[in-house]
Design an enzyme around this catalytic site. Structure first.
Site, mmCIF file in Angstrom:
data_model
loop_
_atom_site.group_PDB
_atom_site.id
_atom_site.type_symbol
_atom_site.label_atom_id
_atom_site.label_comp_id
_atom_site.label_asym_id
_atom_site.label_seq_id
_atom_site.Cartn_x
_atom_site.Cartn_y
_atom_site.Cartn_z
ATOM 1 C CG ASP A 1 -0.280 -0.067 2.517
ATOM 2 O OD1 ASP A 1 0.890 0.000 2.464
ATOM 3 O OD2 ASP A 1 -1.063 -0.243 3.591
ATOM 4 C CG ASP B 1 -6.209 -4.287 4.551
ATOM 5 O OD1 ASP B 1 -6.815 -4.136 3.486
ATOM 6 O OD2 ASP B 1 -5.602 -3.217 5.119
ATOM 7 C CG ASP C 1 31.866 -33.762 10.391
ATOM 8 O OD1 ASP C 1 32.886 -33.273 9.708
ATOM 9 O OD2 ASP C 1 31.037 -34.809 10.365
ATOM 10 C CG ASP D 1 -3.311 -0.246 7.409
ATOM 11 O OD1 ASP D 1 -4.446 -0.465 6.613
ATOM 12 O OD2 ASP D 1 -2.602 0.471 6.931
HETATM 13 P P1 ATP Z 1 -3.342 3.298 1.343
HETATM 14 O O1 ATP Z 1 -4.452 2.304 0.721
HETATM 15 O O2 ATP Z 1 -1.947 3.126 0.205
HETATM 16 O O3 ATP Z 1 -2.920 3.438 2.689
HETATM 17 P P2 ATP Z 1 -5.080 5.606 1.516
HETATM 18 O O4 ATP Z 1 -4.663 5.791 2.866
HETATM 19 O O5 ATP Z 1 -5.355 6.694 0.670
HETATM 20 O O6 ATP Z 1 -3.975 4.595 0.728
HETATM 21 P P3 ATP Z 1 -7.770 4.760 2.204
HETATM 22 O O7 ATP Z 1 -7.380 4.971 3.720
HETATM 23 O O8 ATP Z 1 -8.749 3.843 1.874
HETATM 24 O O9 ATP Z 1 -6.392 4.835 1.558
HETATM 25 O O10 ATP Z 1 -8.194 6.139 1.809
HETATM 26 C C1 ATP Z 1 -8.712 6.493 0.770
HETATM 27 C C2 ATP Z 1 -9.280 8.088 0.729
HETATM 28 O O11 ATP Z 1 -10.264 8.226 1.532
HETATM 29 C C3 ATP Z 1 -8.140 8.853 0.563
HETATM 30 O O12 ATP Z 1 -7.576 8.989 -0.519
HETATM 31 C C4 ATP Z 1 -8.635 10.215 1.319
HETATM 32 O O13 ATP Z 1 -9.478 10.896 0.298
HETATM 33 C C5 ATP Z 1 -9.996 9.742 2.136
HETATM 34 N N1 ATP Z 1 -9.678 9.402 3.511
HETATM 35 C C6 ATP Z 1 -8.446 9.071 3.917
HETATM 36 N N2 ATP Z 1 -8.606 9.072 5.295
HETATM 37 C C7 ATP Z 1 -9.738 9.770 5.778
HETATM 38 C C8 ATP Z 1 -10.207 10.186 6.965
HETATM 39 N N3 ATP Z 1 -9.786 10.126 8.027
HETATM 40 N N4 ATP Z 1 -11.418 10.849 6.891
HETATM 41 C C9 ATP Z 1 -12.059 11.266 5.526
HETATM 42 N N5 ATP Z 1 -11.511 10.754 4.597
HETATM 43 C C10 ATP Z 1 -10.155 10.066 4.648
#
Ligand code: ATP
Length: 820
Positions: A329, A632, A726, A628
């Protein structure tokens, strides 16, 4: 205990009173220690340390010792007391060596067990502490949040949208919502919704509970009924070695008795030939094979643990060594997960941050800025603090911390904002919807309730009906949506991580959060790539390992980061988005191949990770996958090597993973793979070395017997070789740091046995060289050199011994140039 029959029937305050614990402060440390004394550790299986004398006694139960004892008895019976005493000395030395090697293996294994323990957050003495879950006692107040494993049976004292997966206990797969109210008498286990049970996991929300049962005095303990000793499974490698050792014992016994009979038939002394047979058998039975493998594996694991990679199963090491694809990721693994908001974009105007943390506002629209920063602070679980005017520190999700910091930098007071609009409830962020919402009570217009929403831009835009203009909310249409999406893509193309903000004032607090929202603007943040990732990805490339990015983030951000760290070198590298992924079964072979060639996957859901793993596994790849979240867990299990994050990861993910990275860094995966290769290589080297030395000894005696010439080495000398030349050199090979080329070769095919054909050939060849040299010296000494019998034997013995020592250096690095 504490008169607590059915704590689910009593109000929690009563349970707390009976357990003698205050809800605010928890148990005192002294009281917890006293209870630990009476209740013991909170564990189902007790891993009792292996006793030293047990290991010692075990050394005398082997076939080799029996043979040696027979040899000693035989010598004594024929009046050869010096020989008999010498053999007894050999038995003792042999036992001591076996004892220390095995003890070291046992202790390393115990150290490994201690590394993998689960922790729990408890309130003790008024403070929140993280302790080893085994130390929990009845009365402890445990905090829970999504992704945690419940470590003991708890009567809940608080629950916010709390739900648990209890399938491990009840077999029912639906998640169970939890609350704190007392229940009817006859609630069954699966109906006791004010309890959280050991062995289940928290799927959403947060809460706290008081421990009412630990260890075997839990519901899980009652159904397990196994207070068995935790048993170490043999790894496939150890099994292979065990099988090899067993079959060799028979071959060797046949050869050894053949040699003895042949010698006797040729008129050699019976005593000497029987002793030679026994010595040969003793020397060539590879009794140390499995134990040395265990030491090599467990030492390797401890070495990996020091380098931030905690391997949870011994057998994962073999798989690590043959990993051929890593699905990684992005956030936190390839990037630092250290976020800074650099830009806000509104319907009119924008705000940009400069390096020093000052903000410049372009075409200022005060209403939008206020609204954006309010959402950023309210729809947020992070907290912020600064010591005596020092720099601000954030605690919690780095993305949310960055939002708080941006608000502070622009002169807002998060504490004041939160005080004025207390939170009523939260719709937690989910990686499926990519949205999060919080409900608040506000004093101001136009209503008493306020919903703050943040999330991925396309997700937020799709549920907004208005955008915020200086004059107030205006209806949104597709053209406006598309222009915002275009702006979002442009910023993402520069590697920025994007969020969108929205709000509404619903008439009541039960309103659905994700509809009729007003869009406020975009937030862009940087999350720099980790400095060591590029080198690690290059290392993978030269080791024949492919790195594929699977992220929840959007395509343009993903492509930028993939280029920055070297996953792709193309400007326009193809990125496949989750919504375009189809089931592997629905793909034609050509489509499947095309999909396998893609290096970047964006907006992928945890379920789709499973399909991607299957796709590559079907092509014979050994797949390592990082993860994580709770969702997953299936992918971590399905992957050949599940890799969980030690800091970011939930306990559930860590529990099912084979490897846990303490520092969350991609670099540590590569370290683990390289160590996996080295350990396997070392064990292989050790086995080849041991077998070629033993075979050389057999050859020497066999050929001498067949040619009816004097024996080039004496039985005691064989035993000496077995002990000195050995064991120690072989151990050194098994433990070594490995050769530097381990990561410059393609991965080992997973189906390849420990010793494929070519290695058996090598063993035969090495044994041939060593044996021929020894025999040649023996013939030379007896023939042209006319040496005495003693001198000849000394010469051939020295030749054999030195050849075996030199052979260690030969084995150390098979690919090194001749002179090295
Ligand atoms: P990876 O899977 O590589 O860790 P990631 O952290 O971007 O990537 P997700 O955690 O699924 O993946 O987040 C997807 C999207 O959701 C992000 O690109 C962001 O726009 C939004 N996002 C992430 N964290 C939050 C949050 N705490 N609150 C609201 N939106 C969020």
């Amino acid at each position: 205990m504490y008169g607590l029959n059915d704590p689910h029937r009593q109000p929690y305050a009563e349970v707390l009173t009976r357990l003698g614990v205050s809800e605010a402060a928890g148990l005192s440390e002294a009281e917890a220690a006293a209870r630990f004394q009476s209740y013991g550790p909170n564990a189902l299986k007790r891993v009792a340390p292996v006793k030293v004398w047990v290991v010692f006694v075990r050394q005398f139960r082997s076939a080799v010792v029996m043979l040696l004892a027979a040899a000693a008895g035989f010598s004594a019976a024929f009046g050869d007391f010096v020989e008999a005493v010498a053999v007894v000395v050999v038995i003792v030395i042999n036992a001591l060596i076996g004892f220390f090697t095995e003890l070291s293996a046992v202790r390393s294994m115990e150290a490994l067990h201690r590394l993998g323990t689960v922790s729990a957050r408890v309130r003790r003495g008024g403070a929140l502490k993280e302790i080893d879950a085994a130390d929990l006692v009845p009365g402890d107040l445990v905090e829970l949040e999504a992704g945690d494993l419940v470590a003991a049976d708890l009567r809940l004292v608080s629950a916010h949208k709390l739900a648990c997966d209890e399938s491990a206990l009840t077999g029912e797969s639906a998640q169970v919502s939890k609350h704190t109210a007392a229940l009817e008498d006859d609630a069954t286990l699966s109906e006791r919704s004010n309890m959280a049970y050991k062995g289940t996991s928290v799927t959403r929300g947060s809460g706290a509970g008081v421990v009412v049962g630990t260890g075997i005095r839990t519901e899980l303990g009652a159904i397990t009924k196994l207070v068995a000793e935790a048993k170490d499974e043999q790894t496939p490698l150890e099994k292979q070695l065990d099988a090899l050792g067993r079959s060799l014992v028979w071959v060797i016994l046949v050869i050894a008795s053949g040699v003895a009979l042949l010698g006797i038939a040729r008129g050699k002394e019976i005593v000497q030939m029987v002793e030679t047979g026994i010595a040969l058998a003793v020397a060539s039975i590879p009794e140390g094979l499995p134990i040395v493998a265990t030491i090599a594996l467990s030492r390797g694991l401890l070495r990996m643990a020091r380098r931030q990679a905690l391997v949870r199963r011994l057998s994962a090491v073999e798989t690590l060594g043959s990993a051929s694809v890593i699905f990684s990721d992005k956030t936190g693994t390839l990037t630092e997960n250290r976020m800074t908001v650099t830009r806000l974009d509104f319907e009119r105007g924008s705000a940009t941050r400069s390096e020093d943390g000052t903000w410049r506002h372009e075409d200022r629209d005060r209403g939008s800025i206020d609204e954006a920063l309010r959402i950023a602070v309210l729809c947020n679980n992070a907290s912020i603090s600064s010591e005596a005017g020092g720099p601000w520190k954030t605690i919690g999700d780095p993305l949310e911390g960055a939002l708080l910091l941006a608000a502070v930098e622009q002169g807002r007071d998060p504490f004041d904002l939160r005080r004025k609009s207390p939170e009523l409830r939260e719709e937690p962020f989910s990686s499926e919807t990519k949205l999060m919402a919080t409900f608040h009570r506000t004093g101001d217009t136009p209503g008493p309730f306020y919903v703050a929403v943040k999330g991925a831009p396309e997700a937020v835009l799709s549920i907004c009906t208005h955008t915020l203009h200086a004059a107030g909310p205006q209806p949104i249409d597709d053209a406006v949506r598309e222009s915002w999406l275009a702006k979002n893509r442009a910023l993402a193309g520069d590697g920025l991580r994007m969020l969108a903000l929205a709000f509404k004032h619903p008439p009541n607090e039960d309103a659905r959060p994700y509809s009729d929202l007003t869009f406020v603007g975009l937030v862009a943040m940087v999350d720099p790539p980790r400095a060591d990732v590029r080198a690690s990805i290059e290392a993978c490339a030269s080791a024949g390992i492919r790195v594929i990015m699977i992220t929840g983030d959007q395509a343009d951000t993903a492509r930028y980061v993939a280029r920055a760290v070297g996953i792709t070198h193309e400007d326009k590298a193809p990125v496949v988005a989750g919504r375009d992924l189809r089931q592997p079964a629905a793909l034609s072979p050509a489509e499947a191949d095309a999909l396998r060639a893609v290096n970047i996957f964006a907006r992928v859901s945890p379920q789709q990770k499973l399909d991607l793993i299957a796709l590559h596994q079907a092509a014979g790849q050994i797949v390592a996958m990082t993860g994580d979240g709770i969702n997953d867990a299936p992918a971590l299990k399905k992957a050949d090597i599940g890799v969980a994050m030690g800091q970011r990861g939930t306990q559930v993910a860590r529990e099912v993973a084979d490897v846990v990275l303490k520092d969350d860094s991609f670099h540590s995966i590569v370290v683990a793979i390289s160590e996996g290769r080295i350990i396997f290589g070392n064990i292989r080297k050790f086995v080849i070395y041991l077998l070629s030395c033993n075979l050389a000894e057999i050859l020497v005696i066999l050929v001498a017997s067949l040619l009816n010439s004097p024996l080039p080495i004496l039985p005691l000398q064989i035993l000496f070789l077995n002990l000195v030349t050995d064991i120690f050199p072989a151990l050194a090979l098994g433990m070594g740091e490995g050769d530097a080329t381990a990561m410059r070769r393609p991965p080992r095919p997973a189906a390849e046995p420990l010793l494929p054909r070519r290695y058996w050939k090598a063993i035969a060849a090495y044994a041939g060289y060593i044996g021929a040299a020894t025999l040649a010296v023996s013939f030379l000494a007896h023939g042209p050199l006319h040496a005495s019998h003693e001198t000849s034997i000394t010469m051939s013995f020295m030749t054999l011994a030195v050849a075996q020592v030199l052979h260690v250096f030969n084995m150390r690095d098979a690919r090194a140039p001749f002179l090295r």
